[in-house]
Write a protein that holds these residues in place. Structure first.
Motif, mmCIF file in Angstrom:
data_model
loop_
_atom_site.group_PDB
_atom_site.id
_atom_site.type_symbol
_atom_site.label_atom_id
_atom_site.label_comp_id
_atom_site.label_asym_id
_atom_site.label_seq_id
_atom_site.Cartn_x
_atom_site.Cartn_y
_atom_site.Cartn_z
ATOM 1 N N GLU A 108 35.046 -6.480 90.750
ATOM 2 C CA GLU A 108 34.578 -5.121 91.029
ATOM 3 C C GLU A 108 33.384 -4.792 90.146
ATOM 4 O O GLU A 108 33.413 -5.022 88.940
ATOM 5 N N PHE A 109 32.338 -4.261 90.780
ATOM 6 C CA PHE A 109 31.126 -3.855 90.059
ATOM 7 C C PHE A 109 31.050 -2.336 90.062
ATOM 8 O O PHE A 109 31.055 -1.716 91.124
ATOM 9 N N THR A 110 30.984 -1.734 88.872
ATOM 10 C CA THR A 110 30.796 -0.285 88.743
ATOM 11 C C THR A 110 29.458 -0.079 88.029
ATOM 12 O O THR A 110 28.857 -1.045 87.554
ATOM 13 N N PRO A 111 28.967 1.170 87.943
ATOM 14 C CA PRO A 111 27.677 1.376 87.274
ATOM 15 C C PRO A 111 27.684 0.880 85.823
ATOM 16 O O PRO A 111 26.641 0.510 85.290
ATOM 17 N N ASP A 112 28.828 0.850 85.184
ATOM 18 C CA ASP A 112 28.890 0.502 83.760
ATOM 19 C C ASP A 112 29.215 -0.956 83.474
ATOM 20 O O ASP A 112 28.844 -1.476 82.427
ATOM 21 N N SER A 113 29.937 -1.609 84.374
ATOM 22 C CA SER A 113 30.411 -2.949 84.032
ATOM 23 C C SER A 113 30.876 -3.686 85.285
ATOM 24 O O SER A 113 30.835 -3.147 86.387
ATOM 25 N N ASP A 114 31.298 -4.916 85.096
ATOM 26 C CA ASP A 114 31.982 -5.616 86.176
ATOM 27 C C ASP A 114 33.219 -6.289 85.612
ATOM 28 O O ASP A 114 33.272 -6.617 84.437
ATOM 29 N N ARG A 115 34.223 -6.447 86.459
ATOM 30 C CA ARG A 115 35.485 -7.022 85.992
ATOM 31 C C ARG A 115 36.238 -7.644 87.149
ATOM 32 O O ARG A 115 36.143 -7.195 88.293
ATOM 33 N N TRP A 116 36.985 -8.708 86.835
ATOM 34 C CA TRP A 116 37.899 -9.301 87.805
ATOM 35 C C TRP A 116 39.134 -8.423 87.848
ATOM 36 O O TRP A 116 39.702 -8.101 86.802
ATOM 37 N N LEU A 117 39.538 -8.047 89.046
ATOM 38 C CA LEU A 117 40.732 -7.212 89.165
ATOM 39 C C LEU A 117 41.975 -8.059 88.907
ATOM 40 O O LEU A 117 41.976 -9.265 89.105
ATOM 41 N N THR A 118 43.030 -7.404 88.465
ATOM 42 C CA THR A 118 44.303 -8.087 88.238
ATOM 43 C C THR A 118 45.324 -7.558 89.242
ATOM 44 O O THR A 118 45.178 -6.454 89.766
ATOM 45 N N THR A 119 46.334 -8.367 89.497
ATOM 46 C CA THR A 119 47.357 -7.986 90.471
ATOM 47 C C THR A 119 48.044 -6.710 90.007
ATOM 48 O O THR A 119 48.436 -6.593 88.854
ATOM 49 N N ARG A 120 48.175 -5.742 90.934
ATOM 50 C CA ARG A 120 48.851 -4.492 90.576
ATOM 51 C C ARG A 120 50.364 -4.709 90.532
ATOM 52 O O ARG A 120 50.927 -5.333 91.428
ATOM 53 N N GLN A 121 51.005 -4.135 89.549
ATOM 54 C CA GLN A 121 52.463 -4.260 89.440
ATOM 55 C C GLN A 121 53.142 -3.669 90.681
ATOM 56 O O GLN A 121 54.139 -4.207 91.167
#
Lengths: 158, 85
Positions: free
Chosen positions: A128-141
């Motif tokens: 996921e790319f947001t204006p501030d950063s990017d990150r790999w999403l993790t599985t939601r509980q």
């Protein structure tokens, strides 16, 4: 009789009208569909872009296994799963699940079962790319809990 | 000697900086031992990353336990938690 199964992992968009109509094969009494779209906000951040990748070959095999498990539990005539990969943007269609059955109850349940397991078993990854950063999403509980609940209901029925 | 191809996906690929490596085997070995071998060939940090309990392992596109014996010619993949749908 084995259900008619269509599985596609693709970068191109898809036409939910055409996909739904194609499920209306002989004997169908009800079609249930699920459409997933890229949300504009996630965890209070604006989403600019969602980049999806997968494990070619394994992903399609896992989707087939999930559909076959649904087929063992409910009366299915046809099932379609389309999942997009690549860069997607808020509002874009990302996943389609459609199930045709002689009766509505089976179509509702099988469709929900398939999307629930797609989220926890199929080899897709979202960045996921947001204006501030990017990150790999993790599985939601909550997604893991939902899939576990199906497995518990399977155990109860035996 | 025969080869196994080892692939890394998503966050794991970015953390390691490679999408695949080739490892030469002279017989079968467990996934756990393969990870130790990859750590010795590349970097000790790789062993730590691959031993994380969050990482799933597939051999020939089927999920396996760490005790699974990898055979020469197999396709091995290390998979971060999945987030499709």
């Amino acid at each position: 009789m084995a259900a008619l199964i269509k599985i596609s992992v693709q970068s191109a968009d898809f036409d939910i009208g055409a996909e739904t109509a194609a499920l209306a094969i002989a004997g169908t009494g009800g079609i249930n569909t699920f459409l997933g779209v890229v949300r504009h906000q996630n965890d209070n951040a604006d989403v600019r872009c969602l980049r999806l990748e997968h494990y070619p070959g394994m992903t399609e095999g896992q989707i087939r296994t999930i559909i076959e498990e649904a087929e063992n539990r409910w009366g299915l005539l046809a099932a379609t799963v389309i999942h997009r990969i690549g860069d997607l943007y808020p509002g874009d269609q990302i996943v389609f699940v459609g199930v045709a059955s002689p009766h509505r109850g089976d179509a509702f349940d099988a469709c929900e079962f398939i999307i629930d397991f797609l989220k926890t078993r199929a080899t897709f990854w979202k960045k996921e790319f947001t204006p501030d950063s990017d990150r790999w999403l993790t599985t939601r509980q909550t997604d893991l809990d939902t899939a576990s609940a199906w497995q518990a209901s399977e155990a109860d029925s035996h | 000697m025969s080869e196994v191809t080892v692939q890394f996906f998503a966050s794991l690929r970015e953390a390691l900086g490679k999408d695949r490596v080739t490892v030469l085997l002279d017989g079968s070995l467990s996934v756990g031992d393969l990870i130790i071998k990859i750590g010795a060939l590349e970097d000790a940090a790789w062993q730590t990353a691959l031993e994380s309990p969050d990482i799933l392992v597939a051999v020939n596109q089927t999920l396996v336990e760490r005790s699974h014996e990898v055979q020469p010619g197999d396709e091995v993949a290390f998979l971060p938690p999945v987030t499709g749908g």
